[in-house]
Design a protein around this motif. Structure first.
Motif, PDB file in Angstrom:
ATOM      1  N   VAL A   1      -0.613   1.616   5.633  1.00  0.00           N
ATOM      2  CA  VAL A   1      -0.707   0.176   5.892  1.00  0.00           C
ATOM      3  C   VAL A   1       0.702  -0.402   5.817  1.00  0.00           C
ATOM      4  CG1 VAL A   1      -1.620  -2.026   5.096  1.00  0.00           C
ATOM      5  CG2 VAL A   1      -3.040   0.025   4.958  1.00  0.00           C
ATOM      6  N   PRO A   2       1.335  -0.642   6.953  1.00  0.00           N
ATOM      7  CA  PRO A   2       2.733  -1.102   6.924  1.00  0.00           C
ATOM      8  C   PRO A   2       2.902  -2.558   6.521  1.00  0.00           C
ATOM      9  CG  PRO A   2       1.942  -0.956   9.179  1.00  0.00           C
ATOM     10  CD  PRO A   2       0.864  -0.371   8.311  1.00  0.00           C
ATOM     11  N   LYS A   3       1.860  -3.372   6.681  1.00  0.00           N
ATOM     12  CA  LYS A   3       2.010  -4.795   6.402  1.00  0.00           C
ATOM     13  C   LYS A   3       0.818  -5.311   5.614  1.00  0.00           C
ATOM     14  CE  LYS A   3       2.614  -9.324   8.624  1.00  0.00           C
ATOM     15  NZ  LYS A   3       2.701 -10.043   9.912  1.00  0.00           N
ATOM     16  N   VAL A   4       1.111  -6.086   4.587  1.00  0.00           N
ATOM     17  CA  VAL A   4       0.082  -6.729   3.776  1.00  0.00           C
ATOM     18  C   VAL A   4       0.284  -8.232   3.860  1.00  0.00           C
ATOM     19  CG1 VAL A   4      -0.828  -7.036   1.439  1.00  0.00           C
ATOM     20  CG2 VAL A   4      -0.100  -4.765   2.196  1.00  0.00           C
TER      21      VAL A   4
ATOM     22  N   TYR B   1      -9.105 -19.161  -1.275  1.00  0.00           N
ATOM     23  CA  TYR B   1      -9.251 -17.974  -2.110  1.00  0.00           C
ATOM     24  C   TYR B   1      -8.006 -17.102  -2.068  1.00  0.00           C
ATOM     25  CZ  TYR B   1     -14.178 -19.249  -1.891  1.00  0.00           C
ATOM     26  OH  TYR B   1     -15.370 -19.919  -1.967  1.00  0.00           O
ATOM     27  N   ALA B   2      -7.596 -16.628  -3.235  1.00  0.00           N
ATOM     28  CA  ALA B   2      -6.516 -15.648  -3.308  1.00  0.00           C
ATOM     29  C   ALA B   2      -7.022 -14.317  -2.770  1.00  0.00           C
ATOM     30  CB  ALA B   2      -6.039 -15.502  -4.754  1.00  0.00           C
ATOM     31  N   GLY B   3      -6.242 -13.695  -1.889  1.00  0.00           N
ATOM     32  CA  GLY B   3      -6.675 -12.430  -1.322  1.00  0.00           C
ATOM     33  C   GLY B   3      -5.517 -11.597  -0.817  1.00  0.00           C
ATOM     34  N   VAL B   4      -5.739 -10.294  -0.751  1.00  0.00           N
ATOM     35  CA  VAL B   4      -4.779  -9.344  -0.187  1.00  0.00           C
ATOM     36  C   VAL B   4      -5.404  -8.795   1.086  1.00  0.00           C
ATOM     37  CG1 VAL B   4      -3.498  -7.203  -0.555  1.00  0.00           C
ATOM     38  CG2 VAL B   4      -3.897  -8.770  -2.486  1.00  0.00           C
ATOM     39  N   CYS B   5      -4.858  -9.190   2.230  1.00  0.00           N
ATOM     40  CA  CYS B   5      -5.448  -8.835   3.522  1.00  0.00           C
ATOM     41  C   CYS B   5      -4.573  -7.796   4.229  1.00  0.00           C
ATOM     42  CB  CYS B   5      -5.597 -10.088   4.381  1.00  0.00           C
ATOM     43  SG  CYS B   5      -6.288  -9.791   6.017  1.00  0.00           S
ATOM     44  N   PHE B   6      -5.215  -6.859   4.930  1.00  0.00           N
ATOM     45  CA  PHE B   6      -4.470  -5.823   5.650  1.00  0.00           C
ATOM     46  C   PHE B   6      -5.340  -5.290   6.779  1.00  0.00           C
ATOM     47  CE2 PHE B   6      -6.874  -3.878   2.277  1.00  0.00           C
ATOM     48  CZ  PHE B   6      -7.403  -2.720   2.813  1.00  0.00           C
ATOM     49  N   ASN B   7      -4.697  -4.710   7.764  1.00  0.00           N
ATOM     50  CA  ASN B   7      -5.420  -4.063   8.858  1.00  0.00           C
ATOM     51  C   ASN B   7      -5.824  -2.652   8.450  1.00  0.00           C
ATOM     52  OD1 ASN B   7      -5.226  -6.270  10.496  1.00  0.00           O
ATOM     53  ND2 ASN B   7      -3.550  -5.467  11.753  1.00  0.00           N
ATOM     54  N   MET B   8      -7.106  -2.356   8.594  1.00  0.00           N
ATOM     55  CA  MET B   8      -7.576  -1.002   8.306  1.00  0.00           C
ATOM     56  C   MET B   8      -7.073  -0.041   9.381  1.00  0.00           C
ATOM     57  SD  MET B   8      -9.345  -0.833   5.494  1.00  0.00           S
ATOM     58  CE  MET B   8     -10.348   0.641   5.628  1.00  0.00           C
ATOM     59  N   PRO B   9      -6.575   1.135   9.008  1.00  0.00           N
ATOM     60  CA  PRO B   9      -6.186   2.119  10.023  1.00  0.00           C
ATOM     61  C   PRO B   9      -7.371   2.432  10.929  1.00  0.00           C
ATOM     62  CG  PRO B   9      -5.391   2.770   7.851  1.00  0.00           C
ATOM     63  CD  PRO B   9      -6.303   1.608   7.626  1.00  0.00           C
ATOM     64  N   PRO B  10      -7.202   2.405  12.233  1.00  0.00           N
ATOM     65  CA  PRO B  10      -8.329   2.571  13.155  1.00  0.00           C
ATOM     66  C   PRO B  10      -9.041   3.912  13.020  1.00  0.00           C
ATOM     67  CG  PRO B  10      -6.231   2.664  14.332  1.00  0.00           C
ATOM     68  CD  PRO B  10      -5.928   2.190  12.949  1.00  0.00           C
TER      69      PRO B  10
ATOM     70  N   GLU C   1       0.874  -1.169   0.000  1.00  0.00           N
ATOM     71  CA  GLU C   1       0.000   0.000   0.000  1.00  0.00           C
ATOM     72  C   GLU C   1       0.912   1.218   0.000  1.00  0.00           C
ATOM     73  OE1 GLU C   1      -1.946   3.341   0.935  1.00  0.00           O
ATOM     74  OE2 GLU C   1      -0.774   2.482   2.586  1.00  0.00           O
ATOM     75  N   VAL C   2       0.730   2.140  -0.949  1.00  0.00           N
ATOM     76  CA  VAL C   2       1.767   3.135  -1.212  1.00  0.00           C
ATOM     77  C   VAL C   2       1.649   4.435  -0.421  1.00  0.00           C
ATOM     78  CG1 VAL C   2       2.216   2.220  -3.506  1.00  0.00           C
ATOM     79  CG2 VAL C   2       0.534   4.044  -3.241  1.00  0.00           C
ATOM     80  N   THR C   3       0.554   4.682   0.290  1.00  0.00           N
ATOM     81  CA  THR C   3       0.485   5.918   1.072  1.00  0.00           C
ATOM     82  C   THR C   3       1.259   5.794   2.383  1.00  0.00           C
ATOM     83  OG1 THR C   3      -1.497   5.410   2.395  1.00  0.00           O
ATOM     84  CG2 THR C   3      -1.848   6.278   0.154  1.00  0.00           C
ATOM     85  N   GLY C   4       1.578   4.565   2.781  1.00  0.00           N
ATOM     86  CA  GLY C   4       2.305   4.352   4.027  1.00  0.00           C
ATOM     87  C   GLY C   4       1.422   4.125   5.239  1.00  0.00           C
TER      88      GLY C   4
END
Length: 240
Positions: free
Chosen positions: A44-47, A77-86, A39-42
Motif C-alpha cells: 500500500v504505497p499511500k495512506v 470520523y477519524a479513519g485510516v483509508c487506503f486502496n486495497m491491492p486488486p 503500511e509496512v509490507t510495501g
C-alpha cells in the motif's frame, strides 16, 4: 543420517513458523504522528487520513498509539483509508487481526467500526468488522438481502470498557470465525463476494457522519490472505 533428517525437519518447521504467518498487509499504527502512518509490507504505497484532528496520540502497547477520538456528538470520523491491492481476494480466505482498546464507556447499541471493505453497511459485497452490544461482530455478504452477521459468544462475559483485547476474524471460503484474545468465540457457515470498492478503512466506514466510527485505540492491524489456524491465532500477542 537420522540426525540430519531430524535437523532438516525441525529447521523447516521453524522456517514455516517464522514465515508461514507473515501478514499480507500490516499497519503497526504506533508511529506517534498521523502524517507518518504507513503500511509496512510495501503493498500500500499511500495512506489517506480522514479527519486527522480527531486522532489523539497516546501511550500504546508498542510505542505511541492512536486513539480514534470520535465521540457520539461528532459528525466526522477519524479513519485510516487506503486502496486495497486488486489481487487481494478475501473470497479465497482471509484473516483480520488487531490489538484494540475499547472506549472508556461503550454505548451498547453503537457500532464501533474496526475495519470496512464493503459496498454497503449490511449486505456487502465485502465485509466489515466492528464492536457492538459489547461483542465482536463480522458482517459479510454478496449484496443480497441475507448477509451473514456473526457475533462473539463470550461465556466469560462481554467486552469490557477501556480494556485491551486482541481481536481476530477469519474466513476460509466456507467458515467464518471470530476470536477474542486468541479464544474462538463464534463460528458460522457463509459465503461472500469481493467488494468492488477500491478503498478500505480502519476505524471508520466513511469520513462523514453517515456511517460508523471507532472510539478508542486500534493498533497492530494485520490482514492475511488466508485463514489462519486456531493455533496460529492463539499464539498472537494477547491483551495488554
Amino acid at each position: 543420517m537420522k540426525g540430519v533428517k531430524l535437523f532438516t525437519a525441525i529447521f523447516c518447521m521453524g522456517v514455516f513458523a517464522l514465515y508461514g504467518t507473515e501478514p499480507y498487509l500490516h499497519f503497526p499504527l504506533n508511529e506517534g504522528d498521523v502524517t507518518k502512518i504507513k503500511e509496512v509490507t510495501g503493498k500500500v504505497p499511500k495512506v489517506t487520513i480522514w479527519n486527522n484532528n480527531q486522532f489523539e496520540v497516546v501511550d500504546g502497547p508498542d510505542g505511541k498509539a492512536f486513539n480514534f477520538n470520535t465521540p457520539d456528538d461528532k459528525k466526522t470520523y477519524a479513519g485510516v483509508c487506503f486502496n486495497m491491492p486488486p489481487e487481494f481476494d478475501p473470497v479465497k480466505g482471509f484473516t483480520f487481526t488487531a490489538l484494540v482498546k475499547t472506549p472508556e464507556k461503550m454505548h451498547r447499541s453503537r457500532q464501533y467500526q474496526l475495519f470496512f471493505w464493503s459496498n454497503s453497511h449490511s449486505q456487502g459485497p465485502g465485509f466489515r468488522i466492528y464492536i457492538s452490544w459489547k461483542s465482536l461482530y463480522i458482517c459479510m455478504g454478496d449484496g443480497g438481502k441475507k448477509p451473514l452477521v456473526l457475533a462473539s459468544k463470550n461465556s466469560q462475559g462481554t467486552l469490557k470498557d477501556n480494556t485491551f483485547y486482541r481481536v481476530a476474524a477469519s474466513y476460509d471460503g466456507e467458515t467464518v470465525k471470530i476470536y477474542i484474545n486468541g479464544v474462538l468465540r463464534g463460528t458460522a457457515k457463509g459465503k461472500m463476494t469481493k467488494s468492488t470498492r477500491n478503498w478500505a478503512a480502519i476505524g471508520a466506514s466513511s469520513k462523514g457522519g453517515s456511517a460508523y466510527g471507532f472510539n478508542g485505540i486500534i493498533s497492530d492491524v494485520k490482514i492475511f490472505d488466508k485463514a489462519l489456524t486456531d493455533t496460529e491465532i492463539a499464539e498472537m500477542k494477547p491483551e495488554k
